[in-house]
Design a protein around this motif. Structure first.
Motif, PDB file in Angstrom:
ATOM      1  N   ALA A  85       0.808  -1.218   0.000  1.00 37.27           N
ATOM      2  CA  ALA A  85       0.000   0.000   0.000  1.00 37.27           C
ATOM      3  C   ALA A  85       0.843   1.270   0.000  1.00 37.27           C
ATOM      4  CB  ALA A  85      -0.933   0.017   1.206  1.00 37.27           C
ATOM      5  N   TYR A  86       2.150   1.118   0.162  1.00 35.86           N
ATOM      6  CA  TYR A  86       3.028   2.285   0.267  1.00 35.86           C
ATOM      7  C   TYR A  86       3.621   2.620  -1.089  1.00 35.86           C
ATOM      8  CZ  TYR A  86       2.591   1.852   5.269  1.00 35.86           C
ATOM      9  OH  TYR A  86       2.090   1.801   6.543  1.00 35.86           O
ATOM     10  N   GLY A  87       3.771   3.916  -1.321  1.00 35.84           N
ATOM     11  CA  GLY A  87       4.320   4.387  -2.586  1.00 35.84           C
ATOM     12  C   GLY A  87       5.829   4.382  -2.594  1.00 35.84           C
ATOM     13  N   ASN A  88       6.393   5.085  -3.556  1.00 38.22           N
ATOM     14  CA  ASN A  88       7.846   5.174  -3.699  1.00 38.22           C
ATOM     15  C   ASN A  88       8.475   5.953  -2.567  1.00 38.22           C
ATOM     16  OD1 ASN A  88       7.831   3.717  -6.056  1.00 38.22           O
ATOM     17  ND2 ASN A  88       7.587   5.524  -7.323  1.00 38.22           N
ATOM     18  N   GLY A  89       7.694   6.743  -1.887  1.00 41.04           N
ATOM     19  CA  GLY A  89       8.220   7.492  -0.760  1.00 41.04           C
ATOM     20  C   GLY A  89       8.320   8.975  -1.035  1.00 41.04           C
ATOM     21  N   PHE A  90       8.941   9.668  -0.108  1.00 44.25           N
ATOM     22  CA  PHE A  90       9.126  11.108  -0.193  1.00 44.25           C
ATOM     23  C   PHE A  90      10.569  11.405   0.140  1.00 44.25           C
ATOM     24  CE2 PHE A  90       7.007   9.733   3.678  1.00 44.25           C
ATOM     25  CZ  PHE A  90       7.886  10.127   4.657  1.00 44.25           C
ATOM     26  N   GLY A  91      10.961  12.636   0.099  1.00 43.74           N
ATOM     27  CA  GLY A  91      12.364  12.972   0.344  1.00 43.74           C
ATOM     28  C   GLY A  91      13.227  12.371  -0.748  1.00 43.74           C
ATOM     29  N   TYR A 164      13.599   2.649   3.624  1.00 41.78           N
ATOM     30  CA  TYR A 164      14.685   3.492   3.131  1.00 41.78           C
ATOM     31  C   TYR A 164      15.226   2.915   1.826  1.00 41.78           C
ATOM     32  CZ  TYR A 164      19.037   6.105   3.047  1.00 41.78           C
ATOM     33  OH  TYR A 164      20.069   6.928   2.674  1.00 41.78           O
ATOM     34  N   SER A 165      15.289   3.737   0.804  1.00 41.99           N
ATOM     35  CA  SER A 165      15.835   3.351  -0.505  1.00 41.99           C
ATOM     36  C   SER A 165      15.255   2.035  -1.022  1.00 41.99           C
ATOM     37  CB  SER A 165      17.362   3.258  -0.445  1.00 41.99           C
ATOM     38  OG  SER A 165      17.904   4.526  -0.224  1.00 41.99           O
ATOM     39  N   SER A 166      13.943   1.975  -1.075  1.00 37.85           N
ATOM     40  CA  SER A 166      13.202   0.828  -1.624  1.00 37.85           C
ATOM     41  C   SER A 166      13.290  -0.437  -0.781  1.00 37.85           C
ATOM     42  CB  SER A 166      13.653   0.511  -3.053  1.00 37.85           C
ATOM     43  OG  SER A 166      13.464   1.629  -3.876  1.00 37.85           O
ATOM     44  N   ASN A 167      13.739  -0.337   0.461  1.00 32.16           N
ATOM     45  CA  ASN A 167      13.845  -1.511   1.324  1.00 32.16           C
ATOM     46  C   ASN A 167      13.198  -1.241   2.676  1.00 32.16           C
ATOM     47  OD1 ASN A 167      15.479  -3.230  -0.413  1.00 32.16           O
ATOM     48  ND2 ASN A 167      17.094  -1.726  -0.063  1.00 32.16           N
ATOM     49  N   TRP A 168      12.474  -2.233   3.164  1.00 30.32           N
ATOM     50  CA  TRP A 168      11.906  -2.162   4.504  1.00 30.32           C
ATOM     51  C   TRP A 168      12.943  -2.676   5.490  1.00 30.32           C
ATOM     52  CZ3 TRP A 168       7.475   0.247   5.580  1.00 30.32           C
ATOM     53  CH2 TRP A 168       6.605   0.525   4.521  1.00 30.32           C
ATOM     54  N   GLN A 169      12.955  -2.103   6.684  1.00 22.37           N
ATOM     55  CA  GLN A 169      13.855  -2.574   7.733  1.00 22.37           C
ATOM     56  C   GLN A 169      13.508  -4.027   8.080  1.00 22.37           C
ATOM     57  OE1 GLN A 169      16.456  -1.036   8.823  1.00 22.37           O
ATOM     58  NE2 GLN A 169      16.091   0.988   7.986  1.00 22.37           N
ATOM     59  N   ALA A 170      14.468  -4.743   8.598  1.00 27.82           N
ATOM     60  CA  ALA A 170      14.284  -6.169   8.914  1.00 27.82           C
ATOM     61  C   ALA A 170      13.187  -6.381   9.959  1.00 27.82           C
ATOM     62  CB  ALA A 170      15.590  -6.773   9.385  1.00 27.82           C
ATOM     63  N   TYR A 171      12.980  -5.424  10.844  1.00 26.22           N
ATOM     64  CA  TYR A 171      11.981  -5.585  11.888  1.00 26.22           C
ATOM     65  C   TYR A 171      10.549  -5.273  11.420  1.00 26.22           C
ATOM     66  CZ  TYR A 171      12.835  -0.546  12.347  1.00 26.22           C
ATOM     67  OH  TYR A 171      12.995   0.781  12.094  1.00 26.22           O
ATOM     68  N   VAL A 172      10.387  -4.886  10.167  1.00 25.29           N
ATOM     69  CA  VAL A 172       9.067  -4.600   9.614  1.00 25.29           C
ATOM     70  C   VAL A 172       8.650  -5.777   8.733  1.00 25.29           C
ATOM     71  CG1 VAL A 172       7.707  -3.058   8.148  1.00 25.29           C
ATOM     72  CG2 VAL A 172       9.502  -2.121   9.627  1.00 25.29           C
ATOM     73  N   SER A 173       7.506  -6.347   9.044  1.00 25.62           N
ATOM     74  CA  SER A 173       6.998  -7.435   8.189  1.00 25.62           C
ATOM     75  C   SER A 173       5.739  -6.961   7.484  1.00 25.62           C
ATOM     76  CB  SER A 173       6.723  -8.678   9.020  1.00 25.62           C
ATOM     77  OG  SER A 173       5.726  -8.436   9.966  1.00 25.62           O
ATOM     78  N   GLY A 174       5.426  -7.612   6.393  1.00 25.44           N
ATOM     79  CA  GLY A 174       4.230  -7.189   5.678  1.00 25.44           C
ATOM     80  C   GLY A 174       3.829  -8.065   4.576  1.00 25.44           C
TER      81      GLY A 174
END
Length: 174
Positions: A85-91, A164-174
């Motif tokens: 559900a998340y886009g490419n991001g911001f910044g 961050y930079s097209s990668n989810w942190q290891a502690y985030v699952s989805g």
């Protein structure tokens, strides 16, 4: 003597063109409607995710009297998000879900900022418990993301970036 009738029944070219145009119009309406429904679903998923993360942060704080900091403490929360559900991001399209917190006592203890695939930006502030929505973010880095969310920061140690930079942190699952 019998006369033959060579006239065959069928559709004229004009009738066929009219049917094709009507089908095209109906298809266009369907596609536009589907995209709107899909974008609302993305937005709802992102809003639910940040509400759930906020609850997890508050539970952690209630138990330990401090908000979690860094990967090892955030890993204990079991953060789950609908990553699709998340886009490419911001910044500059490298950040998406950012957790901002203050080290000094203030009305806003933390904020969560996330960008949906629909292009909308959502901010959750701990002081109000409300999610606000904007159509775009115009800042230049995560520090201004946090400042726009009402969290004044001093350095990079007072925020965590879940995506961050097209990668989810290891502690985030989805």
């Amino acid at each position: 003597m019998r006369l033959r009738n060579n006239h065959q029944a069928g559709f004229t070219i004009v009738e066929l063109l009219i049917v094709i145009v009507i089908i095209g119009i109906l298809a266009a309406i369907t596609v536009v409607s589907y995209n709107g429904i899909q974008n609302r679903a993305y937005d709802t998923a992102v809003q639910n995710d940040i509400k759930n993360i906020a609850k997890q942060l508050e539970l952690y704080n209630a138990e330990k009297y401090v908000y979690p900091v860094g990967n090892s403490q955030l890993a204990t929360l079991g953060i789950k998000v609908a990553t699709s559900a998340y886009g490419n991001g911001f910044g500059n399209n490298i950040h998406n879900l950012v957790y901002c917190r203050v080290t000094l006592d203030g009305p806003n203890k933390f904020a969560l900022v996330a960008a949906s695939k629909s292009g909308k930006l959502f901010t959750y502030k701990s002081a109000t418990g409300l999610i606000t929505e904007s159509s775009a973010w115009a800042g230049t880095g995560t520090q201004s993301i946090c400042q726009d969310a009402g969290i004044m920061q001093t350095d990079g140690n007072d925020r965590d970036i879940f995506y961050y930079s097209s990668n989810w942190q290891a502690y985030v699952s989805g």
